[in-house]
Scaffold this active site. Structure first.
Site, short mmCIF file in Angstrom:
data_model
loop_
_atom_site.label_atom_id
_atom_site.label_comp_id
_atom_site.label_asym_id
_atom_site.label_seq_id
_atom_site.Cartn_x
_atom_site.Cartn_y
_atom_site.Cartn_z
CE LYS A 116 13.90 -47.04 45.49
NZ LYS A 116 12.74 -46.25 46.02
NE ARG A 292 6.55 -38.62 41.49
CZ ARG A 292 7.60 -38.27 40.97
NH1 ARG A 292 7.67 -37.45 39.91
NH2 ARG A 292 8.85 -38.64 41.77
#
Length: 672
Positions: A116, A292
């Site tokens: 992150k 994804r």
């Protein structure tokens, strides 16, 4: 285009990928663990190969084994679905090294977005809006507290390598910072093996809006509009919809262009989702990118009329994106509800067990085309009779609806949820019904704290079960007794039709609703029954007649009304589905509890003459209250004798096949 792919996943996403592959004429290879040998995804694929024990780390996370199976079966590519290895850069690299196509982004993009803090540094360079915060490498507690003080409270601590709501803490004031930091780091190291955290300003009443992006190997990238995923519990999504309510064309364009910039910054290829936290005033900030296909991708398919899995396959095989940005169009409104095996009343704890009864609304397995009517679609990886095991995510299905507008979609979702029937384990269907019907969601007053803010409405106090529900349960019970008697020999002494020589049989059915007794008095008459309950005015009787029965479906007349529903019996439990609701009634069978009064003396006795047909415990076994001990056959029916309390089975006094007389002691039981 590929001729054969391996699907490195299970459940509904494996079935979903297989559906598109089948439509495109591509053969599929399923992999499965010992626990999934009879799973739906195994059945729908062209081939299936066992890869290990039930535990995911020994099966679905075995990258080496999956690649070995792909090569052995002649698969040219691997679709990872979501979860498991879908965002594992090492797996993507291993596929490439083995000469297999990874149907997803390059490993470099997965790595870039996997952290992150590193991702936010990249986004800052790409001029993607960021929440004010600290995303650097220094992890000294005093330093981090200083940064939090500068940002101003409340702040959000997030594990840099985190996901799924783990490693997150809200800190309201400086004095609480270090304790929250220590807790956050402990959870992060246990969940991800990395205790690095970032500190951000915590936005009050934020919305979670994400943009679906798609990029090809030619360098083109488009956004396929947005999804609103604000309705969450414990930072996990519950409901998703597209488009986001209140979204203006200008804001959509700004968010879409920011998402495309984020994807291009990491050289992205394939399907991805850029997640933003959005203020009520319209401002938005980058949160993270999921590299994804998302769980909620069907709502995007429904509003665009596109098959995103087909796009994945085409892009992975080297084809350009099927459409340009200006060719993409948005139509109607779509909602998705995640139907889980979990108990919302117990903190959403997962529920395991077998789907003994599963009835769904009429739906398509996969649908993206539009018509004037609403569309109901179900993406599921389980069937009636399948088990929800403790090894994997307890999702039962994704229920997706499409309508011409949000109101039509809400109506379609409400109707579809009302038709869902699940018996065998706890589910969140009733909770979803309340959520959809609630004022906040129906009026699109959305933010990530919606469930907590409306807790009292979403978790109301229990109310007495409706008399119609009790009548349906009673009808099911009385019919089963009558049918058992009719199937038996013509012996008047075993008849259970209530016949009496000089009078009528009166009987009390001891039903319990949510721990509260709700007895129903029954008087037998020729061809009908008379019911009396406290809900009837002046305790009057109401006539009940069975109009028809078809399996578990029952239609009765109750007084001057017709009542129809479905009743599924599980031992002493009656699951009644009526008017879109699901009630569970416990029936206190006097035969089953015949030994309760003898419990302190260690005796469990036969309530009537009969035969032992099954012993369910062994001598010396410790049992819990209510555990089945043995089964007797009496009056042509089987009756289970249960433990009256926690205790020890000290001795079994009869064997299977033995005849016992009334009041005979069946076993020696020692109460705990």
């Amino acid at each position: 285009m590929f001729t054969k792919i391996l699907i490195a996943n299970r459940g509904e996403i494996a079935c979903r990928v297989a559906a598109t592959a089948r439509r495109m004429g591509i053969k599929t290879v399923a992999v499965y663990s010992d626990a999934d040998a009879g799973a739906k995804h195994v059945a729908v694929c062209d081939e299936a190969v066992l890869i290990g024990p039930a535990a995911a780390k020994e099966s679905y996370l075995r990258a080496d084994k999956i690649i070995e199976v792909a090569l052995a079966t002649g698969a040219q590519a691997i679709h990872p679905g979501y979860g498991f290895l879908s965002e594992n850069a090492q797996f993507a690299q291993a596929c490439a090294k083995a000469g297999l196509v990874f149907i997803g982004p390059p490993a470099s993009a997965i790595s870039a977005m996997g952290s992150k803090s590193a991702a936010k540094e990249l986004m800052e360079t790409a001029q993607v809006p960021l929440v004010p915060g600290y995303h650097g490498e220094t992890q000294d507690a005093d330093f981090l507290q200083q940064q939090a003080d500068k940002i101003t409270y409340p702040v959000l601590l997030k594990a840099s390598a985190g996901g799924g709501g783990k490693g997150m803490r809200i800190v309201e004031q400086s004095a609480d910072f270090k304790a929250a930091l220590a807790s956050c780091k402990r959870e992060a190291i246990n969940s991800f093996g990395d205790d690095k955290v970032l500190v951000e300003r915590y936005l009050t009443r934020p919305r979670h809006i994400e943009i679906q992006v798609f990029a090809d190997t030619q360098g083109d990238c488009v956004y396929l509009f947005e999804r609103d995923c604000s309705v969450q519990r414990r930072h996990q999504k519950v409901l998703e919809e597209a488009p986001a309510p209140g979204m203006t064309p200008e804001r959509r364009r700004a968010m879409g262009e920011a998402a495309v910039a984020a994807a291009k910054a990491v050289g992205y290829v394939g399907a991805g989702t850029v997640e933003f936290i959005a203020n009520q005033d319209g401002s938005f900030y980058f949160m993270e990118m999921n590299t994804r296909l998302q769980v909620e991708h069907p709502v995007t398919e429904m509003i665009t009329g596109l098959d995103l899995v087909e796009w994945q396959l085409r892009v992975a095989s080297g084809e350009p994106l099927p459409l340009k940005q200006e060719q993409l169009q948005l139509s109607g409104h779509a909602l998705e509800a995640r139907i889980y095996a979990e108990n919302p009343d117990k903190g959403f704890l997962p529920s395991i067990g077998t789907l003994r009864h599963l009835h769904t609304p009429a739906a398509t397995e996969f649908e993206v085309s539009k018509s004037s009517a609403s569309i109901v679609r179900i993406d599921s990886g389980v069937r009636q009779g399948d088990a929800i095991s403790p090894f994997y995510d307890p999702m039962i299905a994704k229920l997706i609806v499409w309508g011409q507008d949000r109101q039509q979609a809400l109506a379609a979702m409400s109707s579809a949820l009302a038709q869902y029937q699940i018996v065998g384990l706890a589910s969140n269907v009733k909770f979803l019904q309340r959520l959809i019907a609630g004022k906040a969601f129906s009026e699109a007053d959305l933010d990530t704290g919606l469930i907590e803010r409306h807790h009292d409405t979403l978790f109301p106090a229990a109310v007495p079960v409706a008399i119609e529900v009790l009548a349906l349960a009673a009808a099911s019970l009385l019919l089963s007794e009558r049918n058992a008697a009719n199937n038996a020999d013509s012996d008047p002494w075993t008849s259970t039709d209530g016949w009496r020589l000089n009078g009528s049989l009166q009987r009390r059915l001891a039903f319990v609703d949510d721990g509260q007794a709700s007895p129903l008095d029954v008087t037998y008459e020729a061809g009908r029954w008379l019911l009396r309950h406290e809900q009837f005015e002046a305790q009057a009787f109401r006539q009940m007649t069975v109009l028809q029965q078809d399996g578990n479906a029952i239609e009765i007349s109750l007084g001057d009304r017709t009542v129809a529903g479905t009743v599924v019996r599980e031992g002493e439990q009656f699951h009644v589905f009526y008017a879109g609701s699901h009630a569970t009634l416990a029936y206190v069978d006097p035969l089953l509890h015949a030994g309760d009064s003898e419990a302190e003396g260690g005796r469990l006795t036969a309530p009537m003459p009969g035969k032992i047909v099954a012993l369910l415990v062994t001598q010396g076994e410790q049992v819990k209250k209510g555990a089945p001990l043995l089964i007797m056959e009496a009056m042509k029916m089987e009756h289970t004798i249960a433990a009256p309390t926690d205790g020890l089975v000290e001795e079994l006094l009869y064997a299977v096949g033995d005849q016992v007389s009334e009041s005979a002691q069946l076993l020696v039981f020692k109460a705990a």
